[in-house]
Design an enzyme around this catalytic site. Structure first.
Site, PDB file in Angstrom:
ATOM      1  N   THR A 192     -17.128  17.622  -5.453  1.00 17.79           N
ATOM      2  CA  THR A 192     -18.354  16.884  -5.724  1.00 17.79           C
ATOM      3  C   THR A 192     -18.381  15.602  -4.900  1.00 17.79           C
ATOM      4  O   THR A 192     -17.375  15.161  -4.351  1.00 17.79           O
ATOM      5  CB  THR A 192     -18.473  16.475  -7.204  1.00 17.79           C
ATOM      6  OG1 THR A 192     -17.602  15.366  -7.463  1.00 17.79           O
ATOM      7  CG2 THR A 192     -18.150  17.618  -8.129  1.00 17.79           C
ATOM      8  N   ASP A 193     -19.536  14.989  -4.836  1.00 16.67           N
ATOM      9  CA  ASP A 193     -19.618  13.624  -4.343  1.00 16.67           C
ATOM     10  C   ASP A 193     -19.416  12.693  -5.544  1.00 16.67           C
ATOM     11  O   ASP A 193     -19.203  13.121  -6.674  1.00 16.67           O
ATOM     12  CB  ASP A 193     -20.948  13.384  -3.637  1.00 16.67           C
ATOM     13  CG  ASP A 193     -20.865  12.257  -2.610  1.00 16.67           C
ATOM     14  OD1 ASP A 193     -19.939  11.423  -2.692  1.00 16.67           O
ATOM     15  OD2 ASP A 193     -21.747  12.188  -1.728  1.00 16.67           O
ATOM     16  N   TRP A 194     -19.544  11.419  -5.293  1.00 16.46           N
ATOM     17  CA  TRP A 194     -19.185  10.348  -6.224  1.00 16.46           C
ATOM     18  C   TRP A 194     -19.923  10.471  -7.565  1.00 16.46           C
ATOM     19  O   TRP A 194     -21.139  10.318  -7.629  1.00 16.46           O
ATOM     20  CB  TRP A 194     -19.522   9.031  -5.559  1.00 16.46           C
ATOM     21  CG  TRP A 194     -18.999   7.790  -6.215  1.00 16.46           C
ATOM     22  CD1 TRP A 194     -19.648   7.038  -7.140  1.00 16.46           C
ATOM     23  CD2 TRP A 194     -17.753   7.139  -5.967  1.00 16.46           C
ATOM     24  NE1 TRP A 194     -18.883   5.956  -7.492  1.00 16.46           N
ATOM     25  CE2 TRP A 194     -17.698   5.988  -6.778  1.00 16.46           C
ATOM     26  CE3 TRP A 194     -16.664   7.408  -5.138  1.00 16.46           C
ATOM     27  CZ2 TRP A 194     -16.620   5.113  -6.783  1.00 16.46           C
ATOM     28  CZ3 TRP A 194     -15.583   6.544  -5.142  1.00 16.46           C
ATOM     29  CH2 TRP A 194     -15.572   5.408  -5.956  1.00 16.46           C
ATOM     30  N   ALA A 195     -19.198  10.779  -8.618  1.00 19.61           N
ATOM     31  CA  ALA A 195     -19.707  10.792  -9.998  1.00 19.61           C
ATOM     32  C   ALA A 195     -20.874  11.747 -10.202  1.00 19.61           C
ATOM     33  O   ALA A 195     -21.662  11.563 -11.133  1.00 19.61           O
ATOM     34  CB  ALA A 195     -20.111   9.375 -10.427  1.00 19.61           C
ATOM     35  N   ASP A 196     -20.963  12.786  -9.394  1.00 21.30           N
ATOM     36  CA  ASP A 196     -22.154  13.633  -9.478  1.00 21.30           C
ATOM     37  C   ASP A 196     -22.128  14.630 -10.619  1.00 21.30           C
ATOM     38  O   ASP A 196     -23.176  15.186 -10.967  1.00 21.30           O
ATOM     39  CB  ASP A 196     -22.394  14.334  -8.143  1.00 21.30           C
ATOM     40  CG  ASP A 196     -23.108  13.419  -7.168  1.00 21.30           C
ATOM     41  OD1 ASP A 196     -23.934  12.606  -7.623  1.00 21.30           O
ATOM     42  OD2 ASP A 196     -22.848  13.506  -5.955  1.00 21.30           O
TER      43      ASP A 196
END
Length: 771
Positions: free
Chosen positions: A308-312
């Site tokens: 995932t990307d940041w906190a997605d």
């Protein structure tokens, strides 16, 4: 709604898998028995808690002590020992460190991981344009600049240097390259990409991927790293133009254009991919099983890992409202195909994974598949045998890397206008002005030593534009900024215009003005803005300078093409340097002096009007221009400068275009050649671009598409024949039924104003999702 989304994803995935199984593809990465044996050996011995820990990636800040410069042993015990987290990312205190500091930090983490779990941790960094999170690292021009060179060699050089220097810091994984199609110039991450065209993006990204990883993705040596190609996919065309906001993309465009760069890199062996933070057609990409599991894992037989990307995962319930809580979001993402969750602050994400498995929300089979992919990555990187390595890296920050960066900057800076003022004679009194004149931060952009960029503080040994011009024209340069930026990291749009009057006064004493305007550095969401026009302060500076009657050389230092239609006529020359990095000032000084020649071309369309933003490959129905009664496929809409535009101090003539056959079938390969002659009195390089136009199609055709490019170097009077091989399938498109098709009919091939007509003699519709 969340239930419907999950059900729909499952149905779509089942259909995708069934379709893929009919024509099972050769694996994108060949399977290796030794790798698989090691993966299965480790997997069999793991507990549920250890598996859940492998799936979670946390930010280094969760391990930092109170100084933010070292690891707190108690926190390390908790995160690695108790939660058994398998991956860490980022830099301490959001700042670049020395390679020695970074390496010592990674060693400490690895020692704990091997002691507590027996499985190595994998550390990842956002190295975007070189080793950009290492203080002494070699930085190259940003990807948008490398695209402007139309020279694949620079993508290879940057990838090789980035891999080497990142490994020197004991880091085996980079979140790079970026290959989002930059087809909306309002988007604040345009500069991270290779531009608006699918073919250009695919070619450059593939070259960088192979350079980063090496030739064998099953055995990455200590000179190379794993990539994380990003952001899969459709991230660069948000409806609002703002970062991490929804996109609406026709499925045929998604397959034909947006998937193209990723497909090339998956096939080239990319080991990991990072997922688009936003949504496409209402479905958050992190919950889109059709794209994640269907298009990538099943259709391509790809056994790599999706992160995932940041906190997605949190965004699925906190922002997108397709899940009710954390556990639902975790299950939704992992079931869609996510293998590793970049949480990045909460180790309780591990607990959420465990609870989802115990409740049946995530099956044991899906959990094992995700963990298997993570372990496979670590085995391929050699981390089980060598969690850290003792290799010497004598070429770290070497002269050769610096020379490559300078050469790339020279070939990337684009001359857009020249009414005879350039090159400078050397006798002129030069006023250098504008907020970008004395800023390394602006020249580098984001992802440079800090997330939002901070090159002035980290790399003062390099020359700003002002310093480079002072060095090249000693005693001839004066400086008045006129407008200054607010250097607060998140306040990049704030300006201080109090010096305009002083700059105008200085201009009266000069013979020529070099006005350096554009943008300060920004990155991701902080780069969102509401008006693509260049700021009013900077426009006013240029307008007031023009009233002096002194000739203006307008230098654009910006991550996206800010609109300048009202001030462009006031300039005698315009140069777009984009984000050329640490050697960009030296490159510009050499170009303005005529020591080097311009050869860059725009990798995007430079629009003139705020309500007329489009790409070069617009539909023929969007613009009607005829030439002698026929549609003009070389016509250009009302733009400031078109895609592929760029001037030189010399001139080039194209002639003798030849195509190997006037008729072809779907399985043929056309060979195209054209002579290019340097008709001027200076040596120069020319990017030769080959386009095609489909004259009649079952869907409204694009006016033209880039099908090939080559960079040639020519001495005055020299002629070279440039050759292209064009597989007929490259002329195919995805039809309304979602299938690739090449239709019987006429095509025009164009290059440098020359054209040739060819005809496809037979329609072919492919049964496979990719060709």
């Amino acid at each position: 709604m969340k239930i419907n989304l999950l059900a729909m994803s499952g149905i779509i995935l089942a259909a995708a898998v069934a379709g893929a199984c009919k024509n099972a593809p050769a694996p994108a990465i060949p399977s290796d028995k030794a790798v698989e044996s090691k993966v299965e050996e480790v997997l069999r011995s793991m507990t549920l808690e250890e598996k859940a820990g492998q799936i979670v990636q946390l930010n280094i800040s969760v391990l930092e002590d109170d100084t933010h410069e070292a690891i707190d042993p108690a926190k390390l015990d908790k995160i690695i020992g108790e939660y058994k987290v398998g991956s860490i990312l980022n830099v301490m205190h959001d700042a670049a460190h020395t390679r020695e500091h970074t390496a010592a930090m990674v060693r400490q983490i690895q020692e704990k991981s091997m002691e507590a779990i027996g499985i190595p941790c994998i550390y990842g960094l956002d190295m975007i344009h070189g080793a950009s999170y290492l203080i002494e690292g070699s930085l190259y021009p940003q990807e948008i600049n490398l695209a402007a060179t139309f020279n694949r060699e620079y993508a290879r050089q940057m990838g090789k240097a980035m891999a080497y220097e990142t490994r020197a810091a004991q880091v085996p994984w980079v979140f790079s390259p970026v290959m989002d199609l930059g087809r909306d110039v309002r988007w604040p991450r345009l500069w991270e990409s290779y531009g608006e065209d699918p073919y250009l993006q695919a070619e450059m990204a593939r070259e960088e991927t192979v350079a980063l990883q090496g030739d064998n993705p099953n055995a990455i040596d200590d000179q190379h790293v794993a990539v994380s190609i990003k952001h899969f996919m459709g991230y660069g065309v948000p409806v609002s133009g703002k970062d991490r906001t929804p996109a609406i993309i026709a499925e045929n465009d998604l397959r034909e254009k947006f998937f193209r760069p990723f497909l090339e890199c998956f096939r080239a062996g990319a080991l990991t991919a990072m997922v688009n933070s936003a949504s496409i057609n209402g479905i958050p990409t992190h919950a889109n099983a059709m794209l994640l599991s269907g298009w990538v894992k099943e259709e391509l037989g790809w056994d790599g890992m999706l992160v995932t990307d940041w906190a997605d995962i949190d965004n699925l319930y906190m922002r997108d409202h397709v899940a009710a809580n954390k556990n639902e979001a975790v299950a939704m993402g992992i079931n869609a195909g996510i293998d590793m969750i970049m949480d990045p602050y909460d180790p309780e994400c591990v607990t959420a994974v465990i609870e989802c498995v115990k409740s049946g929300a995530i099956s044991q089979e899906r959990l094992d598949d995700a963990v298997r992919r993570i372990l496979r990555l670590k085995v391929r990187l050699g981390l089980f045998d060598n969690p850290v390595w003792e290799t010497e890296y004598p070429d770290f920050a070497c002269k050769e890397f610096g020379e490559q960066s300078y050469a790339a900057a020279v070939e990337s800076e684009v001359l857009l206008k020249n009414e005879g003022i350039l090159p400078l004679k050397g006798s002129e009194r030069i006023l250098v002005t504008g907020p970008n004149a004395n800023s390394l931060r602006a020249m580098n952009g984001g992802w440079s030593y800090r997330w939002q960029g901070d090159a002035d503080n980290f790399a003062p040994q390099y020359n700003t534009i002002l310093e480079a011009l002072q060095n090249r024209f000693p005693g001839k340069v004066t400086y008045e900024a006129g407008v200054l930026y607010d250097e607060t990291p998140m306040a990049w749009q704030n300006e201080k215009p109090e010096g305009i009057a002083k700059a105008v006064a200085a201009a009266r004493r000069a013979d020529v003005i070099v006005a350096c305007v554009g943008e300060n550095s920004y990155c991701e969401t902080p780069g969102n803005m509401d008006d693509l026009n260049l700021s009013e302060n900077q426009k006013e500076l240029v307008k007031q300078l023009a009233k002096t009657g002194k000739p203006i050389i307008l230098v654009l230092n910006e991550g996206r093409p800010r609109l300048i239609g009202d001030i462009e006529p006031l300039a005698k020359a315009v140069v777009d340097v984009m984000l050329p990095s640490n050697y960009g000032g030296d490159a510009l000084a050499a170009l303005l002096a005529g020591d080097e020649n311009f050869s860059g071309k725009l990798p995007f369309t430079y629009s003139k009007h705020i309500n007329a933003l489009h790409t070069y490959d617009y539909k023929v129905s969007e613009h009607r221009e005829v030439m002698e009664g026929s549609y003009n496929y070389d016509a250009v809409m009302d733009v400031q400068w078109p895609f592929g535009f760029g001037l030189s101090y010399t001139t080039f003539a194209y002639s003798n275009m030849k195509v190997s056959a006037s008729e072809f079938g779907p399985d043929d390969v056309l060979k195209v050649s054209i002579d290019v002659t340097n008709t001027g009195d200076r040596a120069g390089k020319e990017a030769v671009l080959l386009y095609s136009s489909d004259l009649v199609a079952s869907l409204i055709p694009d006016v033209k598409r880039l099908r090939g490019f080559e960079k040639v170097s020519l001495e005055p009077g020299e002629t070279k024949t440039v050759e292209f091989e064009l597989p007929a399938k490259e002329l195919a498109f995805v039809g309304a039924d979602g299938r690739w098709r090449l239709e019987e009919g006429d095509f025009r091939l164009g290059c440098g104003g020359q054209g040739a007509m060819v005809r496809c003699t037979r329609t072919k519709v492919w049964e496979t999702p990719n060709i």
